[in-house]
Design a protein around this motif. Structure first.
Motif, short mmCIF file in Angstrom:
data_model
loop_
_atom_site.label_atom_id
_atom_site.label_comp_id
_atom_site.label_asym_id
_atom_site.label_seq_id
_atom_site.Cartn_x
_atom_site.Cartn_y
_atom_site.Cartn_z
N ALA A 79 0.83 -1.21 0.00
CA ALA A 79 0.00 0.00 0.00
C ALA A 79 0.87 1.26 0.00
O ALA A 79 0.59 2.24 -0.71
N PHE A 80 1.95 1.24 0.79
CA PHE A 80 2.87 2.38 0.85
C PHE A 80 3.51 2.64 -0.52
O PHE A 80 3.59 3.77 -0.98
N ASN A 81 3.97 1.57 -1.17
CA ASN A 81 4.59 1.71 -2.50
C ASN A 81 3.59 2.26 -3.52
O ASN A 81 3.94 3.07 -4.38
N ASN A 82 2.35 1.80 -3.42
CA ASN A 82 1.33 2.28 -4.36
C ASN A 82 1.05 3.77 -4.18
O ASN A 82 0.70 4.47 -5.13
N MET A 83 1.22 4.24 -2.94
CA MET A 83 0.94 5.66 -2.68
C MET A 83 2.11 6.56 -3.08
O MET A 83 1.89 7.65 -3.62
N HIS A 86 2.88 6.62 -7.23
CA HIS A 86 1.50 6.68 -7.69
C HIS A 86 1.37 6.46 -9.20
O HIS A 86 0.59 5.61 -9.65
N GLU A 87 2.10 7.20 -9.99
CA GLU A 87 1.93 7.16 -11.44
C GLU A 87 2.28 5.79 -12.03
O GLU A 87 1.58 5.28 -12.90
N ASN A 89 2.27 2.76 -10.60
CA ASN A 89 1.32 1.71 -10.25
C ASN A 89 -0.09 1.98 -10.78
O ASN A 89 -0.85 1.04 -11.03
N LEU A 90 -0.41 3.26 -10.94
CA LEU A 90 -1.72 3.58 -11.52
C LEU A 90 -1.79 3.10 -12.97
O LEU A 90 -2.86 2.70 -13.44
N LYS A 91 -0.67 3.12 -13.68
CA LYS A 91 -0.65 2.64 -15.07
C LYS A 91 -1.09 1.19 -15.18
O LYS A 91 -1.73 0.79 -16.15
N PHE A 92 -0.73 0.40 -14.18
CA PHE A 92 -1.14 -1.01 -14.19
C PHE A 92 -2.65 -1.11 -14.23
O PHE A 92 -3.23 -1.85 -15.05
N VAL A 93 -3.32 -0.36 -13.35
CA VAL A 93 -4.78 -0.39 -13.31
C VAL A 93 -5.37 0.16 -14.61
O VAL A 93 -6.35 -0.40 -15.15
N GLU A 94 -4.79 1.22 -15.12
CA GLU A 94 -5.30 1.82 -16.36
C GLU A 94 -5.23 0.84 -17.53
O GLU A 94 -6.20 0.69 -18.29
N HIS A 95 -4.11 0.15 -17.66
CA HIS A 95 -3.96 -0.79 -18.79
C HIS A 95 -4.86 -2.00 -18.64
O HIS A 95 -5.40 -2.51 -19.63
N ILE A 96 -5.05 -2.46 -17.43
CA ILE A 96 -5.92 -3.63 -17.21
C ILE A 96 -7.36 -3.28 -17.51
O ILE A 96 -8.06 -4.00 -18.24
N LEU A 97 -7.83 -2.17 -16.97
CA LEU A 97 -9.23 -1.79 -17.18
C LEU A 97 -9.49 -1.34 -18.62
O LEU A 97 -10.59 -1.58 -19.16
N TRP A 124 -7.54 3.52 -5.86
CA TRP A 124 -7.56 3.85 -4.44
C TRP A 124 -8.38 2.86 -3.62
O TRP A 124 -8.14 2.70 -2.42
N THR A 125 -9.32 2.21 -4.26
CA THR A 125 -10.05 1.14 -3.57
C THR A 125 -9.10 0.00 -3.22
O THR A 125 -9.14 -0.55 -2.10
N ILE A 126 -8.22 -0.35 -4.16
CA ILE A 126 -7.23 -1.40 -3.90
C ILE A 126 -6.28 -0.99 -2.78
O ILE A 126 -5.96 -1.79 -1.89
N ILE A 127 -5.83 0.27 -2.80
CA ILE A 127 -4.92 0.75 -1.77
C ILE A 127 -5.58 0.70 -0.39
O ILE A 127 -4.98 0.24 0.60
#
Length: 225
Positions: A79-83, A86-87, A89-97, A124-127
């Motif tokens: 969770a700390f790394n994701n925060m 940010h940019e 790890n957010l790309k992972f979610v963007e590409h998957i969705l 942010w739900t995942i975090i």
């Protein structure tokens, strides 16, 4: 007590009996472990078997506690790394969705979600899920640690880490493997496939949970070994 009761014989020792008989008569009924203590006295001198059993229980409980604490630390670090990153790890979610890293297929691409707002909400739900799971597991590990010396208290303390570990299992199985892996076909992506990592953590999470559910070996079972 009846005359045939071995405890009655020992406890009815005259007052001028040697101290060793009085000591044995007090040891036998300790903690409701009559059969265990009798067996231990026959097989090992100086309470060695009792000490070995106590050590076994302590190591078993401590192992469960440390494994729970390890998973708590893992969730909090993730969770700390994701925060802080940010940019990336957010790309992972963007590409998957968005499903933009898998082969184009009109039969499945209708599932894609390309809204940045939805990406942020999902991220942010995942975090928050990871933070909640880590905190609950951490609290559970703390309660387990302070209950190490009592079987009853240790069993009661298991409730908190079990709840946290179930949250962790749902995170890996529902969010990453089921929704990300199957609904958004993450497994088809050569660059953004996190299904294997999720499966690895699901297994570790499940093993820790199983350890907590396993009953402890009783004194009678130990003395029969």
């Amino acid at each position: 007590m009846s005359a045939g009761d071995p405890q009655a014989v020992l406890s009815s020792t005259p007052g001028n009996a040697k101290p060793i008989f009085r000591t044995v008569s007090k040891l036998i009924p300790l903690d409701g472990m009559d059969a265990y203590n009798l067996s231990a006295q026959r097989r090992y001198p100086n309470g060695y078997c009792s000490l070995a059993y106590s050590t076994y229980l302590m190591l078993s409980r401590l192992g469960k506690t440390l494994l729970t604490a390890t998973l708590a630390l893992y969730f909090l670090i993730v969770a700390f790394n994701n925060m802080i990153d940010h940019e990336t790890n957010l790309k992972f979610v963007e590409h998957i969705l968005s499903m933009d890293s898998i082969p184009a297929d009109a039969n499945v691409l209708w599932r894609a979600i390309r809204s940045p707002q939805v990406h942020y909400v999902a991220y942010w739900t995942i975090i928050l899920w990871e933070l909640t799971t880590g905190c609950i597991c951490g609290l559970g590990a703390k309660r387990l640690f302070f209950a190490l010396r009592s079987e009853q208290e240790f069993e009661v303390a298991k409730t908190t880490p079990i709840a946290g570990l179930w949250l962790g299992l749902l995170l890996w199985s529902l969010v990453f493997i089921t929704i990300g892996g199957e609904w958004f076909l993450m497994w088809e992506s050569s660059q953004w496939n996190g299904e294997l990592a999720a499966l690895r953590m699901f297994v570790l999470n499940a093993i820790t949970l199983l350890f907590l559910y396993l009953p402890e070996t009783t004194a009678t079972q130990w003395s029969a070994k």
